[in-house]
Motif scaffolding. Structure first.
Motif, PDB file in Angstrom:
ATOM      1  N   ARG A  49      57.599   1.600  56.454  1.00 60.20           N
ATOM      2  CA  ARG A  49      56.740   0.442  56.938  1.00 60.20           C
ATOM      3  C   ARG A  49      57.848  -0.893  56.862  1.00 60.20           C
ATOM      4  O   ARG A  49      58.409  -1.031  56.036  1.00 60.20           O
ATOM      5  N   LEU A  51      59.241  -4.411  57.011  1.00 58.42           N
ATOM      6  CA  LEU A  51      58.698  -6.066  56.711  1.00 58.42           C
ATOM      7  C   LEU A  51      59.477  -6.873  57.441  1.00 58.42           C
ATOM      8  O   LEU A  51      60.625  -6.524  57.355  1.00 58.42           O
ATOM      9  N   ARG A  52      58.787  -7.506  58.360  1.00 58.07           N
ATOM     10  CA  ARG A  52      59.474  -8.487  59.463  1.00 58.07           C
ATOM     11  C   ARG A  52      59.472  -9.881  58.850  1.00 58.07           C
ATOM     12  O   ARG A  52      60.257 -10.522  59.417  1.00 58.07           O
ATOM     13  N   ARG A  53      58.769 -10.089  57.707  1.00 59.32           N
ATOM     14  CA  ARG A  53      58.478 -11.334  57.441  1.00 59.32           C
ATOM     15  C   ARG A  53      59.078 -11.705  56.162  1.00 59.32           C
ATOM     16  O   ARG A  53      58.682 -10.732  55.284  1.00 59.32           O
ATOM     17  N   GLU A  54      59.757 -12.553  55.662  1.00 58.93           N
ATOM     18  CA  GLU A  54      60.106 -12.830  54.302  1.00 58.93           C
ATOM     19  C   GLU A  54      58.985 -13.051  53.357  1.00 58.93           C
ATOM     20  O   GLU A  54      59.242 -12.158  52.153  1.00 58.93           O
ATOM     21  N   GLU A  55      57.899 -13.453  53.778  1.00 60.55           N
ATOM     22  CA  GLU A  55      56.766 -13.774  52.798  1.00 60.55           C
ATOM     23  C   GLU A  55      56.219 -12.262  52.376  1.00 60.55           C
ATOM     24  O   GLU A  55      55.256 -12.229  51.553  1.00 60.55           O
ATOM     25  N   ASP A  56      56.549 -11.252  53.238  1.00 63.83           N
ATOM     26  CA  ASP A  56      55.642  -9.815  52.901  1.00 63.83           C
ATOM     27  C   ASP A  56      56.654  -9.234  51.948  1.00 63.83           C
ATOM     28  O   ASP A  56      56.046  -7.989  51.348  1.00 63.83           O
ATOM     29  N   ILE A  57      57.872  -9.582  51.244  1.00 63.13           N
ATOM     30  CA  ILE A  57      58.740  -8.905  50.529  1.00 63.13           C
ATOM     31  C   ILE A  57      58.076  -8.998  49.015  1.00 63.13           C
ATOM     32  O   ILE A  57      57.845  -7.577  48.775  1.00 63.13           O
ATOM     33  N   PRO A  59      54.743  -9.081  47.919  1.00 57.43           N
ATOM     34  CA  PRO A  59      53.777  -8.351  47.914  1.00 57.43           C
ATOM     35  C   PRO A  59      53.867  -6.951  47.990  1.00 57.43           C
ATOM     36  O   PRO A  59      53.399  -5.995  47.140  1.00 57.43           O
ATOM     37  N   ALA A  60      54.778  -6.651  48.845  1.00 56.44           N
ATOM     38  CA  ALA A  60      55.325  -5.167  48.651  1.00 56.44           C
ATOM     39  C   ALA A  60      55.928  -4.885  47.555  1.00 56.44           C
ATOM     40  O   ALA A  60      55.702  -3.731  47.134  1.00 56.44           O
ATOM     41  N   TYR A  63      53.198  -4.328  44.912  1.00 52.02           N
ATOM     42  CA  TYR A  63      52.629  -3.033  45.222  1.00 52.02           C
ATOM     43  C   TYR A  63      53.430  -1.726  44.573  1.00 52.02           C
ATOM     44  O   TYR A  63      52.858  -0.919  44.040  1.00 52.02           O
TER      45      TYR A  63
END
Length: 88
Positions: A49, A51-57, A59-60, A63
């Motif tokens: 998967r 991650l293309r946006r810094e703000e997604d790091i 939460p990932a 998880y």
């Protein structure tokens, strides 16, 4: 986790497929050598998967770190001996 692996990596060169092939090959050889076993250790393929946006790091990363807790392996995240993340 006893039956799968989660990683959050930054791929700086090469392809993810090449990286996974090297990791699976080297780790299988090492595990087989240490255990006196032969044969396959990993399933074919992998799931990724991007991650293309810094703000997604964050939460990932959360998880991934909480996965042993959700699986019931530990009562607290910090109790899992293999947890760590530079993104937390």
């Amino acid at each position: 986790m006893p039956d799968h692996l989660h990683w959050l990596i930054v791929l700086k060169q090469g392809s993810l497929s090449d990286l996974m092939r090297r990791i699976k090959g080297r780790s299988a050889k090492r595990v087989n050598a240490l255990s006196g076993q032969q044969g396959r250790l990993w399933q074919d393929g992998f799931h990724d998967r991007a991650l293309r946006r810094e703000e997604d790091i964050l939460p990932a990363a959360r998880y991934i770190v909480a996965n042993p807790l959700r699986a019931g392996l530990v009562d607290r995240v910090g109790d899992y001996p293999l947890w760590d993340s530079v993104w937390l």
